[in-house]
Scaffold this motif. Structure first.
Motif, short mmCIF file in Angstrom:
data_model
loop_
_atom_site.label_atom_id
_atom_site.label_comp_id
_atom_site.label_asym_id
_atom_site.label_seq_id
_atom_site.Cartn_x
_atom_site.Cartn_y
_atom_site.Cartn_z
N MET A 1 0.98 -1.18 0.16
CA MET A 1 0.01 0.03 -0.12
C MET A 1 0.87 1.33 -0.10
SD MET A 1 -3.19 -1.18 2.45
CE MET A 1 -4.21 0.45 2.25
N LYS A 2 1.78 1.15 0.89
CA LYS A 2 2.85 2.36 0.88
C LYS A 2 3.41 2.61 -0.45
CE LYS A 2 3.46 2.48 5.76
NZ LYS A 2 4.47 2.65 6.84
N ARG A 3 4.08 1.38 -1.19
CA ARG A 3 4.66 1.52 -2.48
C ARG A 3 3.72 2.12 -3.59
NH1 ARG A 3 7.30 -4.07 -4.13
NH2 ARG A 3 7.86 -2.50 -5.88
N VAL A 4 2.50 1.78 -3.45
CA VAL A 4 1.41 2.21 -4.60
C VAL A 4 1.14 3.77 -4.36
CG1 VAL A 4 -1.00 2.03 -5.25
CG2 VAL A 4 0.32 0.37 -4.80
N ALA A 5 1.21 4.14 -3.04
CA ALA A 5 1.00 5.74 -2.60
C ALA A 5 2.28 6.77 -2.54
CB ALA A 5 0.07 5.73 -1.42
N LYS A 10 7.33 5.77 7.95
CA LYS A 10 6.71 5.89 9.11
C LYS A 10 5.28 6.37 8.97
CE LYS A 10 10.39 6.60 12.41
NZ LYS A 10 10.21 5.08 13.06
N ALA A 11 4.77 6.59 7.63
CA ALA A 11 3.54 7.09 7.41
C ALA A 11 2.36 6.08 7.54
CB ALA A 11 3.33 7.72 6.10
N ARG A 12 1.19 6.28 7.81
CA ARG A 12 0.17 5.51 7.57
C ARG A 12 -0.02 4.68 6.24
NH1 ARG A 12 -3.92 5.86 11.93
NH2 ARG A 12 -3.55 7.51 13.35
N ALA A 13 -0.50 3.50 6.29
CA ALA A 13 -0.43 2.67 5.03
C ALA A 13 -1.57 3.16 4.11
CB ALA A 13 -0.40 1.37 5.21
N SER A 14 -2.76 3.78 5.17
CA SER A 14 -3.83 4.24 4.35
C SER A 14 -4.54 5.23 5.32
CB SER A 14 -4.91 2.98 4.35
OG SER A 14 -5.34 2.56 5.49
N PHE A 15 -5.55 5.99 4.68
CA PHE A 15 -6.20 7.15 5.51
C PHE A 15 -5.07 8.01 6.08
CE2 PHE A 15 -9.26 3.95 5.05
CZ PHE A 15 -10.44 4.53 4.41
N THR A 16 -4.13 8.31 5.35
CA THR A 16 -2.88 9.10 5.89
C THR A 16 -3.21 10.26 6.53
OG1 THR A 16 -1.73 8.00 3.99
CG2 THR A 16 -0.48 9.56 5.21
N PHE A 50 -11.11 11.56 11.88
CA PHE A 50 -11.81 11.86 10.48
C PHE A 50 -10.25 11.65 9.56
CE2 PHE A 50 -14.83 13.75 13.00
CZ PHE A 50 -16.14 13.05 12.16
N SER A 51 -10.48 10.82 8.65
CA SER A 51 -9.27 10.79 7.58
C SER A 51 -9.68 10.82 6.15
CB SER A 51 -8.33 9.72 7.89
OG SER A 51 -9.40 8.29 7.92
N VAL A 52 -8.50 10.73 5.27
CA VAL A 52 -8.92 10.81 3.86
C VAL A 52 -7.59 10.23 3.14
CG1 VAL A 52 -7.81 13.10 3.33
CG2 VAL A 52 -9.64 11.92 1.77
N GLU A 53 -7.87 9.11 2.10
CA GLU A 53 -6.74 8.76 1.48
C GLU A 53 -5.81 9.70 0.81
OE1 GLU A 53 -5.88 5.68 1.87
OE2 GLU A 53 -7.45 4.16 1.78
N ARG A 54 -4.59 9.39 0.70
CA ARG A 54 -3.73 10.04 -0.23
C ARG A 54 -4.01 9.94 -1.64
NH1 ARG A 54 0.93 12.82 0.90
NH2 ARG A 54 1.09 12.10 2.89
N GLY A 55 -4.01 11.03 -2.30
CA GLY A 55 -4.10 10.65 -4.04
C GLY A 55 -4.04 12.03 -4.66
N ARG A 64 -12.94 8.45 2.18
CA ARG A 64 -12.72 9.22 3.60
C ARG A 64 -12.94 8.19 4.88
NH1 ARG A 64 -16.33 14.44 2.39
NH2 ARG A 64 -15.07 15.08 0.53
N GLY A 65 -12.34 8.37 5.74
CA GLY A 65 -12.73 7.32 6.94
C GLY A 65 -13.12 8.13 8.02
N PHE A 66 -13.89 7.42 9.01
CA PHE A 66 -14.11 7.99 10.30
C PHE A 66 -14.12 6.52 11.22
CE2 PHE A 66 -17.93 9.08 13.14
CZ PHE A 66 -17.14 9.78 13.98
N SER A 67 -13.05 6.77 12.19
CA SER A 67 -12.87 5.62 13.08
C SER A 67 -13.07 6.04 14.60
CB SER A 67 -11.41 5.02 13.01
OG SER A 67 -10.36 6.24 13.35
N PHE A 68 -13.68 5.19 15.48
CA PHE A 68 -14.12 5.93 16.66
C PHE A 68 -13.95 4.87 17.82
CE2 PHE A 68 -18.16 5.10 14.28
CZ PHE A 68 -18.69 4.22 15.03
#
Length: 287
Positions: A1-5, A10-16, A50-55, A64-68
């Motif tokens: 996932m990190k290679r694709v993006a 040390k970054a998050r792999a998704s919803f960076t 609240f988060s969003v993918e990198r692109g 977008r993401g919402f984790s709670f």
């Protein structure tokens, strides 16, 4: 996932890109009919992100993401939801193949023919992107609807168990028109909009449980349940977002969707099993 993006180690792999927030949860009178989980049947504090993918480009077509996190120690549940009702892969092997087909070559771009060949052989991996293209989210985290793509077994106080899907819907928020964000950087606009709304007033979301029917495909996260958009849903409670937290607060302790208080069980699909391990690995590597 990190290679694709093209992400650093040390970054998050998704919803960076995300914002950590705090709030409260208040259960509805109906919550106990669905689950005996104290996380959903008792009031508690909430820590959320609240988060969003990198692109590239605007955020219109980015997930977008919402984790709670609800409940207290020993009775905590951690739920991840996203702005599409399906995942992009049914199994871990399919997810890995999806990503490998999109790894950039020496020119910094993926091989289009390889991506098209994989998509033709695995059409279900396009369901998520097709949904987002047909239903672009509003220009605000606060006005976005979020889904949990997994089917969770929920057990109520009578010992009755059925599958549910989580759906989180905004209450009383009006979206900023997309053209108002034209001069802003994509993620910055979403984050600035979020902070300004929280500074002005509390933000509310209804936590809904979509109820299963016999024969629903509970093992496949790339497809929706039949008539899912129009079927019965029960409001479990209300999340009220009251303030912004330092982003570090959402990294400690480790967030893991396998953390579920009794009354909400682990989904049995393969992607959930993979996520249980992946979240802990990702957290360790970011430190």
């Amino acid at each position: 996932m990190k290679r694709v993006a093209g992400l650093p180690p040390k970054a998050r792999a998704s919803f960076t890109r995300g914002r950590c927030v705090r709030g409260t949860y208040a259960p509805s009178d109906q919550a106990k009919e669905i689950t005996k989980s104290c996380s959903f049947t008792k009031p508690s504090r909430v820590l959320a992100r609240f988060s969003v993918e990198r692109g590239p480009g605007t955020t219109d077509l980015l997930l977008r993401g919402f984790s709670f996190r609800l409940g207290s120690d020993g009775q905590r549940s951690e739920i991840f939801t996203q702005s599409a009702p399906v995942h992009f892969a049914r199994t871990l092997d399919q997810m890995l193949a999806f990503l490998r087909a999109r790894i950039p070559g020496p020119d910094g771009k993926p091989d289009v023919e390889k991506v098209e060949a994989f998509s033709a052989a695995n059409p279900e991996t396009l369901h998520q992107a097709n949904y987002i293209a047909a239903h672009p989210p509003p220009a605000s985290f606060a006005c976005t609807t979020y889904w949990g793509v997994h089917a969770f077994p929920a057990t109520n106080s009578k010992g009755e168990t059925r599958f549910i899907k989580f759906k989180v819907t905004p209450v009383g928020e009006q979206a900023t028109q997309p053209e108002a964000a034209a001069g802003a950087k994509p993620a910055e606009f979403l984050h600035d909009d979020l902070e300004s709304r929280i500074a002005a007033r509390d933000m509310r979301f209804s936590v809904m449980a979509l109820l299963d029917r016999p024969g629903d495909p509970v093992m496949d996260v790339t497809i929706r349940w039949p008539d899912e958009a129009g079927r019965e849903a029960v409001r479990l409670g209300t999340i009220v977002i009251t303030g912004v937290e330092a982003n570090d607060a959402c990294d400690e302790p480790v967030f893991n969707p396998a953390t579920l208080a009794e009354g909400i069980g682990h989904p049995s699909d393969e992607m959930f099993a993979a996520r249980r391990a992946a979240y802990a690995i990702s957290q360790t590597r970011r430190r």
